[in-house]
Every structure is written in structure tokens, then in C-alpha cells.
Motif scaffolding. Structure first.
Motif, PDB file in Angstrom:
ATOM      1  N   GLN A   1      55.930  52.467  50.961  1.00  0.00           N
ATOM      2  CA  GLN A   1      57.133  52.250  51.765  1.00  0.00           C
ATOM      3  C   GLN A   1      57.660  50.824  51.630  1.00  0.00           C
ATOM      4  OE1 GLN A   1      55.973  53.493  55.673  1.00  0.00           O
ATOM      5  NE2 GLN A   1      56.368  55.647  55.212  1.00  0.00           N
ATOM      6  N   LEU A   2      56.784  49.879  51.280  1.00  0.00           N
ATOM      7  CA  LEU A   2      57.203  48.492  51.100  1.00  0.00           C
ATOM      8  C   LEU A   2      57.551  48.171  49.651  1.00  0.00           C
ATOM      9  CD1 LEU A   2      54.600  46.699  53.404  1.00  0.00           C
ATOM     10  CD2 LEU A   2      56.976  47.293  53.921  1.00  0.00           C
ATOM     11  N   GLY A   3      57.555  49.194  48.803  1.00  0.00           N
ATOM     12  CA  GLY A   3      57.951  48.999  47.416  1.00  0.00           C
ATOM     13  C   GLY A   3      56.858  48.476  46.518  1.00  0.00           C
ATOM     14  N   GLY A   4      55.622  48.548  46.963  1.00  0.00           N
ATOM     15  CA  GLY A   4      54.512  48.081  46.139  1.00  0.00           C
ATOM     16  C   GLY A   4      53.344  49.040  46.187  1.00  0.00           C
ATOM     17  N   PRO A   5      53.549  50.305  45.732  1.00  0.00           N
ATOM     18  CA  PRO A   5      52.433  51.255  45.752  1.00  0.00           C
ATOM     19  C   PRO A   5      51.418  50.934  44.662  1.00  0.00           C
ATOM     20  CG  PRO A   5      54.295  52.229  44.639  1.00  0.00           C
ATOM     21  CD  PRO A   5      54.757  50.891  45.175  1.00  0.00           C
ATOM     22  N   LEU A   6      50.173  51.287  44.906  1.00  0.00           N
ATOM     23  CA  LEU A   6      49.134  51.092  43.902  1.00  0.00           C
ATOM     24  C   LEU A   6      49.367  52.060  42.743  1.00  0.00           C
ATOM     25  CD1 LEU A   6      46.611  49.674  42.966  1.00  0.00           C
ATOM     26  CD2 LEU A   6      45.267  51.248  44.349  1.00  0.00           C
ATOM     27  N   GLY A   7      49.556  53.352  43.048  1.00  0.00           N
ATOM     28  CA  GLY A   7      49.842  54.344  42.017  1.00  0.00           C
ATOM     29  C   GLY A   7      48.761  54.467  40.974  1.00  0.00           C
ATOM     30  N   SER A   8      47.507  54.305  41.377  1.00  0.00           N
ATOM     31  CA  SER A   8      46.394  54.330  40.433  1.00  0.00           C
ATOM     32  C   SER A   8      45.112  54.679  41.180  1.00  0.00           C
ATOM     33  CB  SER A   8      46.258  52.959  39.770  1.00  0.00           C
ATOM     34  OG  SER A   8      45.160  52.936  38.884  1.00  0.00           O
ATOM     35  N   ASP A   9      44.066  54.968  40.416  1.00  0.00           N
ATOM     36  CA  ASP A   9      42.766  55.202  41.045  1.00  0.00           C
ATOM     37  C   ASP A   9      41.863  53.975  40.924  1.00  0.00           C
ATOM     38  OD1 ASP A   9      42.163  55.276  38.363  1.00  0.00           O
ATOM     39  OD2 ASP A   9      40.961  57.102  38.465  1.00  0.00           O
ATOM     40  N   SER A  10      42.423  52.872  40.406  1.00  0.00           N
ATOM     41  CA  SER A  10      41.628  51.645  40.311  1.00  0.00           C
ATOM     42  C   SER A  10      42.539  50.422  40.365  1.00  0.00           C
ATOM     43  CB  SER A  10      40.799  51.623  39.023  1.00  0.00           C
ATOM     44  OG  SER A  10      41.649  51.585  37.906  1.00  0.00           O
ATOM     45  N   VAL A  11      41.953  49.304  40.740  1.00  0.00           N
ATOM     46  CA  VAL A  11      42.693  48.057  40.828  1.00  0.00           C
ATOM     47  C   VAL A  11      41.731  46.893  40.607  1.00  0.00           C
ATOM     48  CG1 VAL A  11      42.413  47.812  43.340  1.00  0.00           C
ATOM     49  CG2 VAL A  11      44.377  46.766  42.194  1.00  0.00           C
ATOM     50  N   THR A  12      42.258  45.817  40.035  1.00  0.00           N
ATOM     51  CA  THR A  12      41.482  44.590  39.870  1.00  0.00           C
ATOM     52  C   THR A  12      42.304  43.437  40.426  1.00  0.00           C
ATOM     53  OG1 THR A  12      40.351  45.411  37.904  1.00  0.00           O
ATOM     54  CG2 THR A  12      40.400  43.020  38.214  1.00  0.00           C
ATOM     55  N   VAL A  13      41.659  42.633  41.247  1.00  0.00           N
ATOM     56  CA  VAL A  13      42.275  41.453  41.851  1.00  0.00           C
ATOM     57  C   VAL A  13      41.472  40.248  41.407  1.00  0.00           C
ATOM     58  CG1 VAL A  13      42.690  40.270  44.038  1.00  0.00           C
ATOM     59  CG2 VAL A  13      43.168  42.712  43.825  1.00  0.00           C
ATOM     60  N   GLU A  14      42.169  39.157  41.110  1.00  0.00           N
ATOM     61  CA  GLU A  14      41.480  37.938  40.688  1.00  0.00           C
ATOM     62  C   GLU A  14      42.037  36.761  41.469  1.00  0.00           C
ATOM     63  OE1 GLU A  14      40.355  37.399  36.392  1.00  0.00           O
ATOM     64  OE2 GLU A  14      41.773  35.739  36.627  1.00  0.00           O
ATOM     65  N   TYR A  15      41.120  35.888  41.926  1.00  0.00           N
ATOM     66  CA  TYR A  15      41.547  34.654  42.581  1.00  0.00           C
ATOM     67  C   TYR A  15      40.562  33.549  42.273  1.00  0.00           C
ATOM     68  CZ  TYR A  15      38.271  35.768  46.461  1.00  0.00           C
ATOM     69  OH  TYR A  15      37.169  36.046  47.227  1.00  0.00           O
ATOM     70  N   GLU A  16      40.996  32.305  42.508  1.00  0.00           N
ATOM     71  CA  GLU A  16      40.152  31.146  42.243  1.00  0.00           C
ATOM     72  C   GLU A  16      39.825  30.430  43.541  1.00  0.00           C
ATOM     73  OE1 GLU A  16      41.696  30.036  37.760  1.00  0.00           O
ATOM     74  OE2 GLU A  16      42.498  28.893  39.453  1.00  0.00           O
ATOM     75  N   VAL A  17      38.619  29.890  43.584  1.00  0.00           N
ATOM     76  CA  VAL A  17      38.178  29.048  44.692  1.00  0.00           C
ATOM     77  C   VAL A  17      37.888  27.671  44.119  1.00  0.00           C
ATOM     78  CG1 VAL A  17      36.483  28.697  46.523  1.00  0.00           C
ATOM     79  CG2 VAL A  17      37.147  31.024  45.870  1.00  0.00           C
ATOM     80  N   GLN A  18      38.622  26.668  44.574  1.00  0.00           N
ATOM     81  CA  GLN A  18      38.413  25.278  44.154  1.00  0.00           C
ATOM     82  C   GLN A  18      37.520  24.616  45.199  1.00  0.00           C
ATOM     83  OE1 GLN A  18      39.557  23.334  41.405  1.00  0.00           O
ATOM     84  NE2 GLN A  18      38.119  21.878  42.274  1.00  0.00           N
ATOM     85  N   LEU A  19      36.287  24.278  44.803  1.00  0.00           N
ATOM     86  CA  LEU A  19      35.386  23.610  45.735  1.00  0.00           C
ATOM     87  C   LEU A  19      35.790  22.152  45.869  1.00  0.00           C
ATOM     88  CD1 LEU A  19      33.841  26.173  44.823  1.00  0.00           C
ATOM     89  CD2 LEU A  19      31.777  24.897  45.296  1.00  0.00           C
ATOM     90  N   PRO A  20      35.851  21.642  47.101  1.00  0.00           N
ATOM     91  CA  PRO A  20      36.206  20.232  47.287  1.00  0.00           C
ATOM     92  C   PRO A  20      35.205  19.311  46.592  1.00  0.00           C
ATOM     93  CG  PRO A  20      36.332  21.425  49.363  1.00  0.00           C
ATOM     94  CD  PRO A  20      35.685  22.340  48.374  1.00  0.00           C
ATOM     95  N   GLU A  21      35.701  18.162  46.114  1.00  0.00           N
ATOM     96  CA  GLU A  21      34.859  17.174  45.421  1.00  0.00           C
ATOM     97  C   GLU A  21      33.731  16.654  46.315  1.00  0.00           C
ATOM     98  OE1 GLU A  21      35.553  15.287  42.305  1.00  0.00           O
ATOM     99  OE2 GLU A  21      37.162  16.623  41.687  1.00  0.00           O
ATOM    100  N   ASP A  22      33.965  16.638  47.630  1.00  0.00           N
ATOM    101  CA  ASP A  22      32.960  16.086  48.544  1.00  0.00           C
ATOM    102  C   ASP A  22      32.031  17.143  49.150  1.00  0.00           C
ATOM    103  OD1 ASP A  22      34.870  17.282  50.137  1.00  0.00           O
ATOM    104  OD2 ASP A  22      35.038  15.612  51.551  1.00  0.00           O
ATOM    105  N   THR A  23      32.014  18.350  48.570  1.00  0.00           N
ATOM    106  CA  THR A  23      31.112  19.388  49.061  1.00  0.00           C
ATOM    107  C   THR A  23      29.677  18.959  48.785  1.00  0.00           C
ATOM    108  OG1 THR A  23      32.752  21.080  48.535  1.00  0.00           O
ATOM    109  CG2 THR A  23      30.505  21.833  48.934  1.00  0.00           C
ATOM    110  N   PRO A  24      28.834  18.891  49.832  1.00  0.00           N
ATOM    111  CA  PRO A  24      27.453  18.429  49.632  1.00  0.00           C
ATOM    112  C   PRO A  24      26.622  19.394  48.773  1.00  0.00           C
ATOM    113  CG  PRO A  24      28.047  18.406  51.961  1.00  0.00           C
ATOM    114  CD  PRO A  24      29.139  19.124  51.235  1.00  0.00           C
ATOM    115  N   VAL A  25      25.725  18.842  47.980  1.00  0.00           N
ATOM    116  CA  VAL A  25      24.761  19.645  47.233  1.00  0.00           C
ATOM    117  C   VAL A  25      23.954  20.448  48.252  1.00  0.00           C
ATOM    118  CG1 VAL A  25      22.702  19.556  45.773  1.00  0.00           C
ATOM    119  CG2 VAL A  25      24.652  18.052  45.295  1.00  0.00           C
ATOM    120  N   GLY A  26      23.695  21.707  47.952  1.00  0.00           N
ATOM    121  CA  GLY A  26      22.970  22.590  48.866  1.00  0.00           C
ATOM    122  C   GLY A  26      23.892  23.481  49.683  1.00  0.00           C
ATOM    123  N   THR A  27      25.198  23.226  49.633  1.00  0.00           N
ATOM    124  CA  THR A  27      26.159  24.054  50.365  1.00  0.00           C
ATOM    125  C   THR A  27      26.266  25.429  49.709  1.00  0.00           C
ATOM    126  OG1 THR A  27      27.452  22.144  51.062  1.00  0.00           O
ATOM    127  CG2 THR A  27      28.585  24.265  51.080  1.00  0.00           C
TER     128      THR A  27
END
Length: 182
Positions: free
Chosen positions: A105-131
Motif C-alpha cells: 500500500q505504501l508502494g514498496g512491496p517485497l514481492g519475493s520469498d527472500s530479501v537481503t539487507v546490508e548495513y554498516e556499523v562504524q565503531l567509534p575510535e575511542d571504543t575501549p578494548v574489551g567492548t
């Protein structure tokens, strides 16, 4: 889950009812998450791929994958592939998450039996070791309201600190681009 009911009359005219739960529950959705790495240095970028397969072709579905860990905010997530979605966003309430909806109804149907989504996570430079950065998500077939958890990789651990390219000059660390070789 299914229930089998066994009714067995007794000599005293009592009825003995026993309920048995079957453990043969199967989901019509198979969802898996893979990470480019599960051990990283701070400042690294991790690519997250979520693949979902449905029992048959569907139009209306939803995927939500939440990312938690020290220093992680919605600003650290970038959606790179979302396959014709009607709604795609990186949200922050209550935790950073990738939120994708396919809807005819919003103009974005999946229209398939499968889907793949990809995203990136940028870890902050100051993330402590062990996190540890954790991932927890679901995929829903909106037509049947069936929801399945996303299996597969579920965490990334920061195991080392990124060291900038420096050289010691006169007892001070100086970025390599500001040094000369003779």
C-alpha cells in the motif's frame, strides 16, 4: 505448537485427560545475520548482512535489527542495501536499530520469498578494548504476523586499539605525513 488430547475412561466413570505439547514447531521464516568480522579494532567498520527467506512470495514484511554497545548510536549505522523497501530508517529509540518495512500500500512491496539487507556499523575510535557490540533482531511476515528471530552472528568484540601511523621525532609521536626521510 500443537496439542494432542488423550481421553481414557476409567472404571470409576472418571475421565483422565492428558495434554502433550509437541516440539515440532517450525517457522515459515528463516533469517540469518552475518558480520564481516567478529573481532575488530576500535574505529573499524563492520558490514552486517541479514538474509531472510519466507515460505512463499510476500508483499508486506518488516525487519528490525537492534545494535547495542558502549558508544554506539544511530549515527554509527549506515543502511547500504534495503531491496525496494517502502520505509527504511536508522532509528535511535530506545536503542540504535535498522528498521525496514516492505508494504504494497505504501508502494514498496517485497514481492519475493527472500530479501537481503546490508548495513554498516562504524565503531567509534575511542571504543575501549574489551567492548562487545551486540545485535538482536526480528523479521516479520506482516500478512500472517509471524515473527522469527535473526540467527547467526550476534556480536563483535573490540580486541585491539587502532594505532595511527606515527613516527617518533625528538621524543614525540608525529603523524607520518609530517615527517621526511633523508
Amino acid at each position: 505448537f500443537s496439542r494432542d488430547v488423550n481421553v481414557q475412561p476409567q472404571a470409576t466413570e472418571r475421565v483422565d485427560i492428558r495434554l502433550q505439547e509437541s516440539s515440532t514447531s517450525t517457522s515459515a521464516i528463516d533469517a540469518t545475520r552475518s558480520l564481516t568480522s567478529t573481532e575488530v579494532t576500535n574505529g573499524s567498520t563492520v558490514t552486517v548482512t541479514v538474509s531472510a527467506t519466507f515460505e512463499s512470495s510476500i508483499d508486506n514484511a518488516k525487519l528490525v535489527d537492534t545494535v547495542t554497545g558502549e558508544g554506539i548510536s544511530a549515527d554509527n549505522l549506515t543502511l547500504t542495501q534495503s531491496a525496494r523497501a517502502a520505509f527504511r530508517a536508522v532509528t535511535s529509540d530506545p536503542q540504535p536499530a535498522v528498521d525496514i518495512t516492505w508494504n504494497s500500500q505504501l508502494g514498496g512491496p517485497l514481492g519475493s520469498d527472500s530479501v537481503t539487507v546490508e548495513y554498516e556499523v562504524q565503531l567509534p575510535e575511542d571504543t575501549p578494548v574489551g567492548t562487545t557490540i551486540t545485535f538482536d533482531g526480528t523479521v516479520t511476515n506482516s500478512a500472517t504476523s509471524e515473527t522469527a528471530g535473526i540467527d547467526g552472528d550476534s556480536s563483535v568484540e573490540v580486541v585491539a586499539t587502532t594505532t595511527p601511523d606515527t613516527e617518533t621525532v625528538g621524543g614525540e609521536d608525529v603523524p607520518v605525513e609530517f615527517t621526511t626521510t633523508e
